[in-house]
Design a protein around this motif. Sequence first.
Motif, mmCIF file in Angstrom:
data_model
loop_
_atom_site.group_PDB
_atom_site.id
_atom_site.type_symbol
_atom_site.label_atom_id
_atom_site.label_comp_id
_atom_site.label_asym_id
_atom_site.label_seq_id
_atom_site.Cartn_x
_atom_site.Cartn_y
_atom_site.Cartn_z
ATOM 1 N N ALA A 192 0.847 -1.193 0.000
ATOM 2 C CA ALA A 192 0.000 0.000 0.000
ATOM 3 C C ALA A 192 0.876 1.234 0.000
ATOM 4 O O ALA A 192 1.967 1.237 0.581
ATOM 5 C CB ALA A 192 -0.928 0.005 1.214
ATOM 6 N N ILE A 193 0.384 2.276 -0.652
ATOM 7 C CA ILE A 193 1.036 3.581 -0.639
ATOM 8 C C ILE A 193 0.142 4.522 0.159
ATOM 9 O O ILE A 193 -0.970 4.841 -0.254
ATOM 10 C CB ILE A 193 1.247 4.127 -2.064
ATOM 11 N N TYR A 194 0.622 4.933 1.327
ATOM 12 C CA TYR A 194 -0.123 5.875 2.166
ATOM 13 C C TYR A 194 0.263 7.292 1.765
ATOM 14 O O TYR A 194 1.435 7.670 1.840
ATOM 15 C CB TYR A 194 0.219 5.644 3.639
ATOM 16 N N GLN A 195 -0.734 8.055 1.320
ATOM 17 C CA GLN A 195 -0.533 9.471 1.006
ATOM 18 C C GLN A 195 -1.351 10.314 1.979
ATOM 19 O O GLN A 195 -1.955 9.790 2.917
ATOM 20 C CB GLN A 195 -0.907 9.728 -0.455
ATOM 21 N N GLN A 196 -1.384 11.599 1.765
ATOM 22 C CA GLN A 196 -2.004 12.491 2.730
ATOM 23 C C GLN A 196 -3.493 12.203 2.915
ATOM 24 O O GLN A 196 -4.004 12.174 4.027
ATOM 25 C CB GLN A 196 -1.813 13.948 2.294
ATOM 26 N N SER A 197 -4.205 11.965 1.813
ATOM 27 C CA SER A 197 -5.660 11.828 1.918
ATOM 28 C C SER A 197 -6.197 10.534 1.330
ATOM 29 O O SER A 197 -7.414 10.362 1.234
ATOM 30 C CB SER A 197 -6.348 13.011 1.214
#
Length: 594
Positions: A545-550
């Motif tokens: 998974a790629i966790y970004q700001q939103s």
Amino acid sequence: MVERQKQIGRDRVSRLVSWGHWFAFYNGLLAIIVGYRYLDTVGFPESIVGWSYLALSTIGHFSFLAFMVYLVLIFPITLLLPYSKILRGYAAVVATLSLCMLLYDTIIYDDYGLHLSPFVFDLAWADLNGLLQGTSYIITPIGILAIELTLANYLWKRIEKIRKRNYGNKVVGVVGLCFIASHLIHIWGDAADVTEITQFDDAYPLSYPATARSFMESYGIENTHEDQGQTRPKTSLKYPLSPMQCMADDKPNILFIAIDSLQAKLVDNKTMPFLTTYANNNQSFQKHLSGGNQFSSGMFSLLYGLQGSYMNAIDLHYESPVLTQELAASGYQLGLFTSVDTLARPQAIFDDFERVDSHYDDSYASSDIRSVENWQTWTQASTQPWFTLLNLKSPDSYDTPIGFLGVKTVKADKSLKSAEKVLFNQYRQSLNFIDSQLKKILTDLPDNTLVVITGVSGKVFTSNPTEARVNLSPDNVQVPMVIHWPKQSAHKRINYRTTHNALVPTLMTQVLGCTNPTADFSAGSSLMQPSDRTWVYTGDNRIFAIYQQSEITTIDRHGKYRIYDREYKKRLRKKMSAPELIEVMREGRRFYIH
């Protein structure tokens, strides 16, 4: 007369079908030549077993792909338009496009470590200038088309001679044997964890090698790689990128407590009162993410400081973490305290430790108690600065000792199912037991001890291991991170986002005095300052998974992706953010030698 014309038509179709089979076979050989580029990325085996498997797998796989292209795209046209000139031209174009697609896939795989898919195609399209350079992408398809037209005409002129020699059945037999044998060998190699076989699992496109790990293990065939005297392969990974320059002045003892399946939001005054107070009195990172949702990927990110896409790199089965190498070189004594059945990848991850295993007798809680006792005995006898990794495992299996009186049952979240609510409260009991062990460990430590407490991964409440493996929600990857610095009383709550990858740079710079840029040996930056990256990678090379700001984007090894909101509650109908994902893919190839 009519019957004769039908017979002539059948003969023509038969000849065209025979020609098509041989055309597919020779294109399989051309695909093998193009596919050689994958091996430049993955690396080559060193043993006879590895080379044998690679030869069988390569012949079987690319021959199968070529035949599938023929069966789906060329064979139906043979029946609809049985005219040799039309079919030869059409088949040459189809073969050219197929080989060009394969060639493009080798370029993408070398750069991103993934094969073509709708997701990867979108990503590569946004990064087309970086992937395709010069004019070769124009000249190469023209050259391939010329080869295909020549091959098509050459085979058509000689198809009758080839048919008379009756080579077809022999070729089919050899290719079929290669295909079946490669899968049978992989079943054994996967169960026995023979890295010179399993390293090629994702090397070729549309490759799904057969596995039977649980079946083979039930017959006692397990970890045979340890007895096979495998030699180290030629290096394809440069880790670290530059020789380490470290000079430790002060050498505090380091206690590293890694707790399996420690969900961050359940570290509270009711469930884990001691750890909560300890965190409040020390440095506590409030938005910390594990490098994975499983033991192997979480522990890999903690000790190697690399993102999980490197976890199966063949070189790392022979290369222990730079962190533990430098600790040993600086005069530290390294001890690992865990259960006897603890296995992790890559194989060299614990090579620098003196391993002290506690016997597992169907209770991880009992095993954890013995691990703590073993740790206390070992550290009291040590005459050198020590780095100890104490791995506590009870929460992963919701375990507590017999007769343990823990916390009161509370009302579980409404979103949980009935069975999950039971697991939720049993999990709290297990955390409370771990809290009592932490109190025993931390109450009377030497003053010069640096303490790191974190979760290897988070926790979702399910008894289904497959569901737990694919779940990359915050519950499964957000964990506590607490650090006590010796001779410092200052406490601080850190509210910027941090990750397991940042622990290695922190210890290397703050404790070992390493002056290398952190990019030389890690995918993270120090915990002491916010990262300038807008994303966090969590997972392994199969699903991540790629966790970004939103938003959170999950991607599997076949390129299938989904985008969720920041709470992982709602699936979003939107396109991925290409610039950040290109950075992710590049980071996943940065340590490979090109």
